[in-house]
Design a protein around this motif. Structure first.
Motif, PDB file in Angstrom:
ATOM      1  N   THR A  69       0.214  -1.070  -0.161  1.00 31.54           N
ATOM      2  CA  THR A  69       0.355  -0.169   0.122  1.00 31.54           C
ATOM      3  C   THR A  69       0.816   1.255   0.020  1.00 31.54           C
ATOM      4  O   THR A  69       0.464   2.573  -0.134  1.00 31.54           O
ATOM      5  N   LYS A  70       1.847   1.150   0.631  1.00 30.41           N
ATOM      6  CA  LYS A  70       3.357   2.377   0.373  1.00 30.41           C
ATOM      7  C   LYS A  70       3.581   2.684  -1.049  1.00 30.41           C
ATOM      8  O   LYS A  70       4.723   3.367  -1.091  1.00 30.41           O
ATOM      9  N   LEU A  71       3.609   1.427  -2.164  1.00 28.73           N
ATOM     10  CA  LEU A  71       3.935   1.892  -3.709  1.00 28.73           C
ATOM     11  C   LEU A  71       2.314   2.361  -4.325  1.00 28.73           C
ATOM     12  O   LEU A  71       2.354   1.688  -6.078  1.00 28.73           O
ATOM     13  N   GLY A  72       1.520   3.384  -4.432  1.00 30.93           N
ATOM     14  CA  GLY A  72       0.600   3.912  -4.571  1.00 30.93           C
ATOM     15  C   GLY A  72       1.215   4.532  -6.281  1.00 30.93           C
ATOM     16  O   GLY A  72       0.831   4.926  -7.269  1.00 30.93           O
ATOM     17  N   HIS A  73       2.419   4.848  -6.105  1.00 33.76           N
ATOM     18  CA  HIS A  73       3.167   5.626  -7.095  1.00 33.76           C
ATOM     19  C   HIS A  73       3.135   4.475  -8.433  1.00 33.76           C
ATOM     20  O   HIS A  73       3.466   4.786  -9.470  1.00 33.76           O
ATOM     21  N   LEU A  74       3.435   2.725  -8.000  1.00 29.28           N
ATOM     22  CA  LEU A  74       3.240   1.843  -8.951  1.00 29.28           C
ATOM     23  C   LEU A  74       1.758   1.973  -9.907  1.00 29.28           C
ATOM     24  O   LEU A  74       2.146   0.479 -10.431  1.00 29.28           O
ATOM     25  N   GLY A  75       1.236   1.799  -8.989  1.00 33.58           N
ATOM     26  CA  GLY A  75      -1.010   1.845  -9.475  1.00 33.58           C
ATOM     27  C   GLY A  75      -0.843   0.976  -8.514  1.00 33.58           C
ATOM     28  O   GLY A  75      -2.040   0.618  -8.244  1.00 33.58           O
ATOM     29  N   TYR A  76      -0.416   0.348  -7.328  1.00 34.96           N
ATOM     30  CA  TYR A  76      -0.836  -0.251  -6.515  1.00 34.96           C
ATOM     31  C   TYR A  76      -2.010   0.213  -5.472  1.00 34.96           C
ATOM     32  O   TYR A  76      -1.979   1.623  -5.171  1.00 34.96           O
ATOM     33  N   GLY A  77      -3.116  -0.312  -5.927  1.00 27.69           N
ATOM     34  CA  GLY A  77      -4.501   0.400  -5.115  1.00 27.69           C
ATOM     35  C   GLY A  77      -5.165   1.221  -5.974  1.00 27.69           C
ATOM     36  O   GLY A  77      -5.773   1.348  -5.759  1.00 27.69           O
ATOM     37  N   ALA A  78      -4.834   1.887  -7.042  1.00 27.93           N
ATOM     38  CA  ALA A  78      -5.292   2.547  -7.908  1.00 27.93           C
ATOM     39  C   ALA A  78      -5.867   1.002  -8.954  1.00 27.93           C
ATOM     40  O   ALA A  78      -7.382   1.420  -9.755  1.00 27.93           O
ATOM     41  N   ASP A  96      -7.046  -2.935  -9.948  1.00 30.89           N
ATOM     42  CA  ASP A  96      -6.453  -5.207  -9.126  1.00 30.89           C
ATOM     43  C   ASP A  96      -6.168  -5.827  -9.870  1.00 30.89           C
ATOM     44  O   ASP A  96      -5.697  -6.569  -8.902  1.00 30.89           O
ATOM     45  N   ASP A  97      -5.639  -4.902 -11.215  1.00 31.14           N
ATOM     46  CA  ASP A  97      -4.635  -5.783 -11.968  1.00 31.14           C
ATOM     47  C   ASP A  97      -3.388  -5.397 -11.813  1.00 31.14           C
ATOM     48  O   ASP A  97      -2.650  -6.025 -12.513  1.00 31.14           O
ATOM     49  N   PRO A 148      -7.799  -9.612 -12.060  1.00 32.96           N
ATOM     50  CA  PRO A 148      -8.295  -9.618 -10.889  1.00 32.96           C
ATOM     51  C   PRO A 148      -9.788  -9.218 -11.295  1.00 32.96           C
ATOM     52  O   PRO A 148     -10.718  -9.286 -10.495  1.00 32.96           O
ATOM     53  N   SER A 149      -9.533  -8.443 -11.900  1.00 36.69           N
ATOM     54  CA  SER A 149     -10.551  -6.680 -11.801  1.00 36.69           C
ATOM     55  C   SER A 149     -11.503  -7.499 -13.099  1.00 36.69           C
ATOM     56  O   SER A 149     -12.777  -7.286 -12.524  1.00 36.69           O
ATOM     57  N   ASN A 150     -11.234  -8.459 -14.066  1.00 37.16           N
ATOM     58  CA  ASN A 150     -11.837  -9.185 -14.442  1.00 37.16           C
ATOM     59  C   ASN A 150     -12.204 -10.713 -15.063  1.00 37.16           C
ATOM     60  O   ASN A 150     -13.497 -11.342 -15.620  1.00 37.16           O
TER      61      ASN A 150
END
Length: 712
Positions: free
Chosen positions: A256-265, A267-268, A287-289
């Motif tokens: 969750t500390k890696l939001g700059h790499l898209g984690y959390g933005a 599901d994929d 995971p998204s679809n």
């Protein structure tokens, strides 16, 4: 010891007879007094030379020897005479190989070393080991692949093992893998995780007691005599333990500390650990679809080697991404895998695995710095990278992005051991590596600053499964060695042969707490009145307590403040010229001196080297002894300290330097130039720069001028 009878034996070999006047040496030895037997031999370490000494033991009753020959670091077994006390004087390295032969200064140097040897042996006693009854069970904390391997190795040595795992099942992180990287030649095919076979072996081994859903509540005592309280299912039991292997492992870095790499933005965007779960389903689906992932991008060093997150490399990530790229291709031959790396690190024979994976046309690798992971309205991901091998900014569309996240030791903010030590419940850790157990990784793997406690696997430093299994075997061997040595009453490490132990004269103790605060290994506790006492099996025999004590009450039978002070006082101080004393760490600096001698480098004849167990044992009274005797300068030569310290005793050099800084303030107040006493960091590999370091210091002392106390 029975009535002492002294003997001095001077070797003529290895150039000694050509470098010094032997009659002058014998005369100096007689001047020291109480040494009626002074003899020379062509080659003392030869069979004839050893027999020469043994004959005197039998016929004359000689039981205290000064062996004036080669360095104490060689020929140890040859000059070991049971029931006798032997002091070594390294005339070969310190005189014959490093000085101008047959000069007045060389002769004076040799005589001084002989006088110091005679002085030391008169103050020393024969150390005697004190065997002890101990508990021989080994506690392994952690049921992952490291802990399982350590438990099996220890049990196969014949030791009883208690294995503690906080989770309901054994296996740790490794049990969550779909497959693992190959461990044998030709390093091409992925393997079933070895952890599952390890679990079966452990559960069926008669010497291993497994406690799951358990934790260590308290660890009390000392090596060989630990009382470990373990809580299982709400009930606490105390186990008698001899040594401990900490194999608690690591946990994935918080993504969750890696939001700059898209984690959390999206599901994929998943971690490498989450990718293992996807692969275990038999297909790599978004995971998204739930649709197949046709393009998968792996981002290396996701948070690793980054001062804002993890400043270190986690060691397993590159091979893991190569492995997972193989998942993508094996499960869907039409899919593509992209690996964007800062550096690919596949040490040793894993380079074969890297090259084999590179040959897959559907696996594309490029160097680059990730600047962003964007999420389009339709959920498609776009990975942006700069500084690529193409020299231009690139954009890769992806169905799935896998972040190669690193490892964090589980001991961060969690002591695990819960040691009932004055210095705290956990192991000292490495500031540089954010919580990994300080195992003195440069000098001694596995060994921590808590004697009898050995760190192995990813709790010690990040590593892959194969390395963790090797680590576990090494830690099990060290734990076994600890039991053997503790039962014999000798030091565990690094002075593994040492039968001495600190013997303080407590009647003069002022309870100043310096020894308890400065002991690097937590070997000294305090009672309810604040009076220090030793847990002797924790002691490494470094002598740091001896150096710390202002009352000078801590002594070893063959190493004490008085012994070293007497050696300083035995020196012949000339009216003209300078005289320097160097207190030298026996672990790094003294071997560097030996290496300089081996390379026939010249050492300044004004300097007299006195080896000490560790510079942590350096006591400030030796400075007073030296200056009052008329010594013009004092050097401390010790290991490097700091983040990448090389001190065998962890804090010795740092403590000596701190004490020296306080001393220099005092010297300035007394009108004695503080530059007369200096600390120098010397690694074992610094032998080539050692002569200049010494020459420069001597030149500075000559510039300052003679010690004013010479006049008194």
């Amino acid at each position: 010891m029975e009535e002492r009878k002294y003997g001095v034996y001077i070797c003529k070999g290895c150039g000694i007879a050509e470098a010094v006047n032997l009659e002058g040496l014998e005369k100096a030895a007689r001047k020291s007094g109480k040494v009626p037997h002074i003899k020379s031999h062509d080659v003392l370490c030869s069979a004839e030379g050893i027999e020469f000494i043994k004959n005197d033991i039998a016929a004359e009753g000689i039981n205290c020897f000064v062996i004036a020959a080669c360095s104490s670091r060689v020929k140890y077994e040859e000059f070991d005479f049971p029931g006798c006390l032997a002091e070594r004087v390294g005339l070969r390295e310190l005189v014959a190989w490093t000085q101008e032969p047959m000069s007045e200064e060389t002769q004076s140097l040799a005589e001084d070393y002989l006088l110091m040897g005679c002085s030391r042996i008169k103050k020393s006693d024969i150390p005697e080991a004190v065997p002890a009854e101990i508990d021989r069970s080994i506690l392994v904390i952690g049921g992952g692949v490291t802990g399982l391997t350590a438990a099996l190795e220890a049990a196969n040595f014949g030791q009883s093992v208690v294995l503690v795992e906080k989770e309901a099942e054994l296996g740790g992180l490794a049990a969550g893998l779909y497959q693992q990287t190959p461990r044998s030649y030709p390093y091409q095919e992925l393997e079933i995780p070895v952890v599952f076979s390890k679990i079966k072996e452990v559960l069926s081994h008669p010497k291993i007691k497994v406690l799951t859903k358990s934790e260590v509540v308290q660890t009390d005592g000392q090596p060989g005599l630990y009382d470990v309280t373990i809580k299982t299912g709400g009930k606490e039991n105390v186990y008698k333990i001899g040594a401990v292997i900490l194999a608690a492992g690591a946990k994935p870095y918080d993504p969750t500390k890696l939001g700059h790499l898209g984690y959390g933005a999206s599901d994929d965007v998943v971690t490498n650990w989450e990718m293992e779960k996807l692969a275990a389903e038999g297909k790599i689906l978004r995971p998204s679809n739930g649709k197949p992932a046709q393009k998968v991008v792996f981002i290396q060093c996701a948070g690793s080697r980054d001062p804002e997150h993890l400043p270190y490399c986690s060691a397993f990530c590159c091979n893991t991404s190569l492995k997972q790229a193989r998942y993508v291709r094996q499960m869907n031959p039409d899919a593509l895998a992209y690996i964007i790396y800062r550096d690919m690190r596949t040490p040793g024979q894993y380079e074969l695995f890297y090259k084999h994976t590179q040959n897959d046309p559907g696996i594309l690798l490029t160097k680059g710095d990730i600047t962003g992971v964007n999420v389009a309205d339709d959920g498609t991901l776009a990975v942006i990278a700069e500084n690529t091998l193409l020299g231009e900014r690139i954009k890769i569309e992806a169905d799935l992005v896998v972040l190669a996240t690193g490892l964090v030791p589980v001991t961060v903010d969690n002591p695990v051991l819960n040691l009932n030590y004055r210095q705290g419940p956990g192991l000292p850790d490495l500031d540089l590596f954010q919580g990994f157990a300080d195992s003195n990784f440069i000098c001694f793997q596995y060994e921590t600053r808590r004697t009898g406690v050995y760190a192995a696997g990813a709790v010690r430093q990040p590593m892959d499964i194969a390395t963790a299994m090797e680590d576990a075997a090494g830690a099990a061997l060290k734990a076994y060695q600890c039991l053997e040595h503790t039962s014999k009453g000798i030091a565990v490490h690094p002075r593994a042969w040492d039968t001495t132990f600190p013997d303080p004269f407590m009647q003069r103790c002022t309870s100043c707490k310096r020894c308890t605060e400065e002991c690097p290994f937590g070997a000294i506790e305090e009672d309810e009145k604040g009076t220090p006492f030793y847990k002797i099996n924790r002691c490494r025999r470094c002598g740091t307590c001896m150096g710390a004590c202002p009352e000078r009450i801590v002594n070893f039978k063959d190493f004490s403040v008085d012994i070293v002070g007497s050696m300083v006082k035995a020196l012949d101080i000339p009216d003209e010229g300078v005289r320097i004393v160097a207190f030298v760490c026996e672990n790094d600096a003294y071997p560097a001196i030996d290496a300089a001698a081996l390379h026939k480098l010249r050492l300044h004849p004004a300097v007299r080297f006195i080896p000490v167990r560790c510079l942590g044992s350096f006591n400030l009274v030796w400075i007073a002894d030296a200056l009052s005797r008329g010594i013009d300068g004092i050097m401390l030569l010790g290991c490097k300290y700091g983040d990448d310290y090389q001190c065998h005793f962890a804090k010795g050099s740092e403590l000596a330097n701190y004490r020296m800084s306080k001393l220099q303030e005092t010297l300035d107040r007394l009108g004695l130039e503080s530059e007369r006493a200096q600390f120098f960091e010397v690694a074992i590999s610094d032998f080539d720069r050692l002569p200049k370091m010494i020459d420069d210091f001597v030149a500075r002392v000559e510039e300052i001028g003679p010690n004013p106390y010479k006049e008194f």
